[in-house]
Design an enzyme around this catalytic site. Structure first.
Site: not given
Length: 572
Positions: A44, A110, A149
């Protein structure tokens, strides 16, 4: 059955080091390409380093990171790559780019932005629900989805949506910080997510230290049934290559007794990949996880070493008292930087015992570090003479104890200024919690290696060092003698504090579990003891705010994790 060759590039980027990070990504990409991989995944925000914090509020930094992404994409070839970066449109996004054939083929923003514990992502980024469509990438005949994530931690998040719409493999890129016990929880979650979605999971994590955070790596691959296929090493950079078998999974989804989500099929971006000319044979690695002591110790070593290296310090200096805390910090420093770069200083006063001085010298000899003795007695005596007119007719007390600690802090800082050595402080979490340290004294320094380690764990780590080496590195007397600051005759820690085996469980409940004093008492702890300990924690907040950063290894550390007001009258 299709087999997709995947490289998990578990790297240690530096926040803001765009050129260095880009070079690191390029090298790992070339390794994956040479191994005949179909796709390589990076952590990330791997271009910027994670977490970049307020750097992303600088428009120039965001533009530079986008230029680095273009530079990376331009040299990609047949092997596709998933790389983390900061994207911008009307807002900023924590993003992943899919690159191949010299260009960026698609982006993922994200969806789930954590805003708890050490995370502040909602301060910087906008969730990606409306900013870009979900897409699947056809790579080597496999429908591949991308997530970042936190997206995978929710059972009803983007990963479930992508699987329901046809994804057969999900690349999840991470900057997931270490905490004690987190690795096992992470593996259980990923196995469940893979089995529930009938989708293989490739989980790539960052490794390395960044200020107070340390990232443990331990990247993972699970097949569509939740079976572990690969585990990368902990606390070490690696490019792990895995052949992931991907059978047709629609039948399993159709027959799932829980039913399935009805989703429209996502658009598919076809990634043109020619078969590798002669892919090397690889063995799927499944590194064994470390035991609790090694895991914690290696986290402290990596966090301390990276903080020094990334901030330009080659050497550290430590006040060696002959006590348990400075002893373990010295051992950590040697493993982090090498014995030639660690300097130990004994600073005796009129109250220092002979065994403390000899224990410190013996430790330095066992570790092979530079050792010197600088008595603080001349400075301490000068302070007493200087203050005598003001302190006349007053009984000696805590003030004189603190003066000794501050003399030691000044001596260490003088060495730091003269030689460029960074001072490592030696306070543990138990002492930091209750304020059992001298502000501007033993709290002086650049980094606090064990500030998040309870005293009882410090003893266990010292035993671990000796067990690991198969010999006595840490003198047995250091481990067995009663702890003492030695600032007055016959002083012991338990003169001022509860025994650590009593104190530490209360601190865990109050600091890490956020229990109130009343709740802790209801669990069976002595009321007077609980009230005393929790009050000490509360009133020491102003002192902790002035302490240096240190490695975060627990569920909740002082600093980013625990943000209590200095001024507060709540006592629970």
């Amino acid at each position: 059955m299709t087999v997709l060759r995947v490289a998990l590039a578990q790297l240690n980027p530096t926040v803001g080091g765009l050129d260095g990070n880009l070079a690191m990504l390029n090298d790992a990409y070339d390794e994956a390409e040479a191994a005949g991989c179909d796709i390589v995944a990076f952590p990330e925000l791997s271009l910027t380093g994670y977490p970049p914090e307020d750097l992303v509020l600088k428009p120039g930094f965001v533009e530079d990171n986008l230029e680095a992404l273009d530079a990376f994409a331009s040299r990609t070839r047949r092997c596709a790559a998933v790389v983390g970066f900061v994207d911008q449109d009307r807002d900023l996004y924590n993003a992943a780019a899919v690159c191949a054939g010299g260009e960026v083929l698609g982006k993922f923003h994200k969806r789930l932005l954590p805003n708890n514990t050490v995370f502040d992502e909602q301060r910087y980024f906008t969730a990606g629900y409306d900013s870009d469509p979900l897409e699947l990438y056809l790579i080597g005949g496999v429908k591949v989805a991308v997530s970042i994530c936190e997206d995978i931690w929710s059972p009803v998040g983007p990963v479930a949506t992508q699987a329901a719409a046809g994804a057969e493999l999900n690349i999840n890129i991470n900057g997931s910080p270490y905490a004690v016990g987190k690795g096992a929880r992470r593996e259980r979650m990923l196995a469940t997510r893979a089995a529930d979605s009938h989708c293989s999971i490739v989980y790539v994590n960052q490794v390395g230290g960044q200020d107070e955070l340390v990232f443990d790596g331990g990247s993972l691959v699970f097949d569509h049934e939740g079976t572990l296929l690969a585990r990368a090493p902990q606390f070490a950079e690696s490019v792990t290559i895995v052949d992931v078998p991907v059978p047709p999974v629609y039948r399993k989804r159709l027959l799932d007794p829980r039913g399935r989500i009805t989703e429209e099929m996502l658009p598919i971006v076809e990634v043109t990949t020619e078969p590798a000319s002669s892919p090397v044979v690889v063995e799927t690695p499944v590194s064994e996880p470390f035991d609790d002591d090694r895991e914690l110790y290696d986290a402290l070593v990596l966090g301390t070493g990276d903080y020094c290296r990334k901030n330009g310090f080659t050497d550290v200096v430590i006040g060696l008292s002959g006590g348990i805390d400075s002893t373990i910090v010295a051992a950590i420093a040697v493993d982090a930087l090498g014995a030639d770069h660690v300097h130990g200083v004994s600073m005796p006063s009129r109250y220092s015992s002979d065994h403390s001085k000899s224990d410190a010298e013996r430790l330095a000899e066992n570790l092979g570090i530079d050792f010197r003795t600088i008595s603080i007695e001349p400075a301490f005596s000068a302070y007493l003479d200087m203050l005598e007119p003001s302190f006349a007719d007053r009984e000696p007390g805590l003030t004189l104890e603190n003066i000794q600690s501050r003399c030691r802090g000044q001596a260490l800082m003088a060495l730091s200024n003269e030689f460029g050595w960074m001072v490592l402080t030696t306070g543990n979490k138990s002492e930091v919690a209750v304020g059992y340290f001298t502000i501007y004294g033993d709290s002086v320094g650049g980094y606090a290696a064990i500030k998040d380690v309870l005293k009882t764990r410090v003893y266990e780590l010292c035993r671990y060092v000796n067990r690991r080496e198969g010999r006595e590195i840490i003198p047995e007397n250091v481990i067995t003698k009663p702890p003492s600051a030695e600032l007055r005759p016959d002083q012991r820690d338990d003169d001022s504090l509860p025994p650590y085996e009593v104190l530490d469980p209360i601190l865990e409940l109050y600091v890490e579990d956020d229990r109130t004093a009343g709740e802790i008492i209801e669990l069976g702890h002595d009321e007077d003891m609980v009230r005393r300990v929790t009050r000490l924690v509360d009133i020491a907040e102003y002192k902790r705010r002035q302490c240096p950063p240190g490695v975060r290894v627990s569920r909740k550390a002082f600093g980013k994790d625990r943000r209590m007001p200095i001024t507060s009258h709540y006592r629970g």
